[in-house]
Every structure is written in C-alpha cells, then in structure tokens.
Write a protein that holds these residues in place. Structure first.
Motif, PDB file in Angstrom:
ATOM      1  N   PRO A 130       0.813  -1.220   0.000  1.00  0.00           N
ATOM      2  CA  PRO A 130       0.000   0.000   0.000  1.00  0.00           C
ATOM      3  C   PRO A 130       0.843   1.264   0.000  1.00  0.00           C
ATOM      4  O   PRO A 130       1.964   1.284   0.500  1.00  0.00           O
ATOM      5  N   VAL A 131       0.285   2.296  -0.579  1.00  0.00           N
ATOM      6  CA  VAL A 131       0.889   3.635  -0.547  1.00  0.00           C
ATOM      7  C   VAL A 131      -0.045   4.574   0.213  1.00  0.00           C
ATOM      8  O   VAL A 131       0.295   5.104   1.256  1.00  0.00           O
ATOM      9  N   GLY A 132      -1.248   4.778  -0.326  1.00  0.00           N
ATOM     10  CA  GLY A 132      -2.221   5.626   0.353  1.00  0.00           C
ATOM     11  C   GLY A 132      -2.998   4.863   1.408  1.00  0.00           C
ATOM     12  O   GLY A 132      -3.209   3.651   1.296  1.00  0.00           O
ATOM     13  N   VAL A 133      -3.428   5.586   2.450  1.00  0.00           N
ATOM     14  CA  VAL A 133      -4.205   4.961   3.522  1.00  0.00           C
ATOM     15  C   VAL A 133      -5.589   4.556   3.027  1.00  0.00           C
ATOM     16  O   VAL A 133      -6.107   3.502   3.386  1.00  0.00           O
ATOM     17  N   ALA A 134      -6.206   5.393   2.201  1.00  0.00           N
ATOM     18  CA  ALA A 134      -7.564   5.142   1.713  1.00  0.00           C
ATOM     19  C   ALA A 134      -7.586   5.206   0.190  1.00  0.00           C
ATOM     20  O   ALA A 134      -8.042   6.193  -0.396  1.00  0.00           O
ATOM     21  N   PRO A 135      -7.094   4.166  -0.495  1.00  0.00           N
ATOM     22  CA  PRO A 135      -6.954   4.232  -1.952  1.00  0.00           C
ATOM     23  C   PRO A 135      -8.275   4.356  -2.704  1.00  0.00           C
ATOM     24  O   PRO A 135      -8.278   4.738  -3.874  1.00  0.00           O
ATOM     25  N   ALA A 136      -9.404   4.054  -2.060  1.00  0.00           N
ATOM     26  CA  ALA A 136     -10.700   4.199  -2.728  1.00  0.00           C
ATOM     27  C   ALA A 136     -11.225   5.633  -2.671  1.00  0.00           C
ATOM     28  O   ALA A 136     -12.186   5.978  -3.370  1.00  0.00           O
ATOM     29  N   ALA A 137     -10.602   6.470  -1.845  1.00  0.00           N
ATOM     30  CA  ALA A 137     -11.015   7.880  -1.769  1.00  0.00           C
ATOM     31  C   ALA A 137     -10.486   8.638  -2.986  1.00  0.00           C
ATOM     32  O   ALA A 137      -9.454   8.283  -3.549  1.00  0.00           O
ATOM     33  N   GLY A 306      -6.289  10.320   5.594  1.00  0.00           N
ATOM     34  CA  GLY A 306      -6.629   9.038   4.995  1.00  0.00           C
ATOM     35  C   GLY A 306      -7.413   8.154   5.951  1.00  0.00           C
ATOM     36  O   GLY A 306      -8.367   7.469   5.551  1.00  0.00           O
ATOM     37  N   VAL A 307      -7.036   8.154   7.230  1.00  0.00           N
ATOM     38  CA  VAL A 307      -7.777   7.381   8.227  1.00  0.00           C
ATOM     39  C   VAL A 307      -9.205   7.902   8.355  1.00  0.00           C
ATOM     40  O   VAL A 307     -10.170   7.122   8.448  1.00  0.00           O
ATOM     41  N   VAL A 308      -9.358   9.227   8.352  1.00  0.00           N
ATOM     42  CA  VAL A 308     -10.703   9.813   8.426  1.00  0.00           C
ATOM     43  C   VAL A 308     -11.529   9.408   7.201  1.00  0.00           C
ATOM     44  O   VAL A 308     -12.729   9.118   7.310  1.00  0.00           O
ATOM     45  N   ALA A 309     -10.898   9.348   6.040  1.00  0.00           N
ATOM     46  CA  ALA A 309     -11.606   8.904   4.832  1.00  0.00           C
ATOM     47  C   ALA A 309     -12.084   7.461   4.989  1.00  0.00           C
ATOM     48  O   ALA A 309     -13.209   7.115   4.583  1.00  0.00           O
ATOM     49  N   LEU A 310     -11.245   6.593   5.577  1.00  0.00           N
ATOM     50  CA  LEU A 310     -11.675   5.213   5.840  1.00  0.00           C
ATOM     51  C   LEU A 310     -12.889   5.190   6.769  1.00  0.00           C
ATOM     52  O   LEU A 310     -13.828   4.406   6.574  1.00  0.00           O
ATOM     53  N   LEU A 311     -12.876   6.038   7.791  1.00  0.00           N
ATOM     54  CA  LEU A 311     -14.006   6.091   8.724  1.00  0.00           C
ATOM     55  C   LEU A 311     -15.283   6.529   8.016  1.00  0.00           C
ATOM     56  O   LEU A 311     -16.369   5.998   8.274  1.00  0.00           O
TER      57      LEU A 311
END
Length: 422
Positions: A130-137, A306-311
């Motif tokens: 992985p590179v980005g924390v939230a790759p779907a964002a 990125g973590v907030v995007a996952l949330l």
C-alpha cells in the motif's frame, strides 16, 4: 535542491510582523526522498515498504472497510489544500477535480500537495504494497500557493488566500461529497480564515491540519513565540488552522527517525492526535514512489486524513463530529490527559473502525464509570417476632410442674405400698 516543509514562510507572516526564517534543507538523495524529487528526476521507485502504514496496521483497516464499508453512493472525496497535485498520465493518484486558487498558475513545482495526496489515497504499488491509507477515496486538488524553484524561503499563502481556498471547498463540499479537507501547513490567525473554517465544518467536512513543523537548524521562530528550548513551548496560540476549535490538529512522532520528533516538530497544546511519518511511501512529482523524510506534521496530517476517509467509508451516515470522535477516542492515549506532542494519542485505524462506540450527533462518547460504594460494615438483621414464645413458655412451666408431681409420686409409692401390706 528542494525545501523541507516549513512552519510559515516570510511572505505569509510579513504583513503581520511575525516573519520566520525558513532555511534551505538538505536534499535527501537516499532512496528517492520525496522532497528531493523533481519532475525530471529519473523514474525509479523506492524498494522499501511504508513503515508508518505497517506500524499502524493500515492493511487490516483497509480489509475491514472492504468487507463492511458502504459500497454504494458517491465515493468519499478528500480536498488537499496545498501546492497542487501532480497526477500525470500514470494515474497513481485518483484525482477527481482541481481548482487553482493561487492566483499564480503554472506548472506544479512544489512536491507538498502531491506527497500529501499520495499519503491519503495513492494507489498500491505494482508489488501490491500500500501507498495511500484510503486508496478508494478520490482527491480534490485545491491549489492555494505556488513555490518558486529556488533556494529561497518557501512562499505560503496569506490567510486570506487560504480562506478563499477553504471557502471554495465549503461551496463544493455537498455537491462533490468532500468529507475531509487537509491543510498541511500553518498560517497566522485571521477572522476571515476563522469564518472559512467554520463554513467548511458547517458543510459537514472534517478539517485536518498540520500542527506545525520546527524550522531547521539556525532558523528562528516568530518573535513572540517562546524559544524551542523553553520548557513550556506551545505553538497552539500561533499556528492556524490547527488552532481553531473542532479542527483535528495532527502532530508527528519521530518513530524511525534518527533525529527524533523534536528535531522536526513543535509542542502544540491544540494537538488532537499524532501519527508516525518517517519513511512513509508516497508519490513524487515524477509519478514514482518516494520516501517521506524528515519527520513532518504535514505528512502526519495526510496520513490522518486518509484514516478519516476510511471512517467515512465505514460510517457514511454519521456526522463529522461523530467521525472525529471515533478517531480521537480510539487513539492510544487518554482523553483525560492530552499532551502537546501526541494529543490524545497516536491514531489506531483498525480500532477506530471496529471498536463499538456510539458517539452522539455532537460527538460525545459516553464512558462507563465505576460506581463508588460506601465502605460501611454490614449489620446483623433484626430478629423476627416469635409468635409462639408465650405458648412455649407456658408449656415449659407445665412440664416442670408435671415432672415435679411425677417425682413426688415415685417417692411416695414405697411408703404407700408398705401401708397396704401392714
């Protein structure tokens, strides 16, 4: 030679008499450090995994969201309010739209915006790491400053320019589903900027901001800022938008950095959470992977965004205050004792996604409190009323009388017997 992410440039602060000297930082040539990557840098990728993502267990968090997150509706979008995002033809960063509010235009030469966007949602590498924390964002590029390709102090936007960028994001927040806005630098306070941040928060967007990096060796802080050696150093009253209420101010930990955290960051009483950044993997201006060095609160803000995007992907129906509450209440510190370096603690992405919290719409989380009980000695119970007491007492007396008569009879029996024989 590229500049390291600095606190605030002299252009931004000169108008209010708070100029900072921001020195030129050394180029980190080892293994493609992102700050040393130009568009013309040879296209080679770093071979290292992203150390911070491994420490934070991001892959487990991504798998959880893939399994339980919302799969319908508009993707979560993150506004990167910075120097512009270079996505090129390789598609390494999922850019949805862009807006240049810098007033300068031209090609993107400052790597900060691209680095932060890569940390938020850069696509995985060819080897699957992985590179980005939230790759779907998806990324919304809100460009608010342009750095000149020189060794001079990096130019930062005036608070009014940043306010204009945030106002644009606020206008587009609901139409474009912008759920997170990340500001990876700091500027002085202003009423106009305060109003812009409040508008963005009212639009339902979580604002994530860097808490402020330390100037390099030999550089000075603003004149009214306490010396870095002072025991009570606090950047909280000086650096914005990190200092505004409701903004998730992010500091960086020095995990893995030979120089440690305090060589690169400052203490900030407004810090909400922290994240490691040293040797994180992102994308550079040449569209290849690179390493984040040195430790940087700007990069920490990107990781937390990125973590907030996952949330948001996991809990799409919640409000911004609830999402922020999940982030803060699952960090590895305590909400009772925040610190100026890590706030409520280092973010824990998997915990934030899976811990059974029920934050109210205002973001309040009820906590179980042990009830205290009085330390009193237990007393013996009062005896119950004996309804047969008098009957038993009479029976005893009649028994005694009867027993006495029986004894008398037994004693007189021989006497009476002799009398009958006589």
């Amino acid at each position: 030679m590229r500049l390291r992410t600095a606190l605030v440039g002299t252009t931004a602060l000169g108008a209010v008499g708070l100029g900072l000297v921001v020195p030129t930082a050394p180029a980190y040539a080892a293994d493609n450090a992102c700050l040393a990557v130009e568009q013309t840098t040879p296209g080679t990728d770093t071979s290292r995994p992203s150390a911070p993502l491994a420490m934070l267990g991001v892959e487990a968090a991504q798998q959880h969201v893939a399994r339980f997150g919302s799969s319908s509706g508009t993707p979560v979008r993150v506004a990167v309010v910075s120097s512009g995002v270079r996505f090129g033809d390789a598609g390494v960063i999922p850019l949805w739209s862009l807006k240049d509010l810098s007033g300068v235009g031209g090609d993107i030469v400052d790597p900060q915006g691209t680095e932060i966007a890569g940390l938020v949602s850069g696509v995985p590498r060819k080897d699957g790491q992985p590179v980005g924390v939230a790759p779907a964002a998806q990324i919304i590029d809100a460009r608010v400053f342009v750095d000149s390709d020189s060794n001079e102090a990096r130019e930062r936007p005036a608070p009014a320019t940043l306010a204009a960028g945030l106002n644009w994001v606020a206008d587009e927040a609901r139409p474009l589903n912008i759920k997170v806005a990340v500001v990876p630098f700091v500027v002085p306070d202003s009423q106009e900027l305060r109003r812009a941040v409040k508008r963005l928060q009212d639009a339902g967007t979580v604002v994530v901001a860097a808490s402020g990096d330390r100037p390099g060796e030999g550089a000075a802080f603003a004149a009214d800022f306490k010396s870095p050696a002072a025991k009570d150093e606090d950047a909280g009253p000086l650096f914005f938008p990190a200092g505004y209420p409701g903004v998730v101010a992010v500091n960086a930990t020095g995990t893995g950095d030979p120089a440690g955290a305090l060589a690169s960051v400052v203490k900030n009483s407004r810090t909400a959470v922290a994240a490691p950044t040293y040797d994180a993997v992102s994308y550079g201006l040449n569209e290849h992977t690179c390493l984040v060095q040195p430790t940087s609160t700007a990069a920490a803000a990107g990781i937390v965004a990125g973590v907030v995007a996952l949330l948001w992907q996991r809990y799409p129906k919640e409000r911004a205050a609830q999402i922020a509450a999940r982030l803060i209440n699952t960090a590895d510190g305590t909400t009772d004792d925040p610190t100026p370096l890590t706030g409520y603690g280092i973010v824990q992405p998997y915990e934030a996604l899976t811990r059974p919290l029920a934050p109210s719409r205002s973001g309040k989380v009820e906590r179980t409190v042990e009830q205290s009980r009085p330390q009193t000695q237990a007393a013996a119970p009062e005896p119950a009323d004996d309804l047969l007491a008098s009957t038993r007492e009479h029976a005893v007396w009649w028994g005694l009388i009867g027993g006495g008569l029986l004894v008398v009879v037994l004693m007189l029996r021989p006497v009476l017997a002799r009398r009958r024989r006589a």
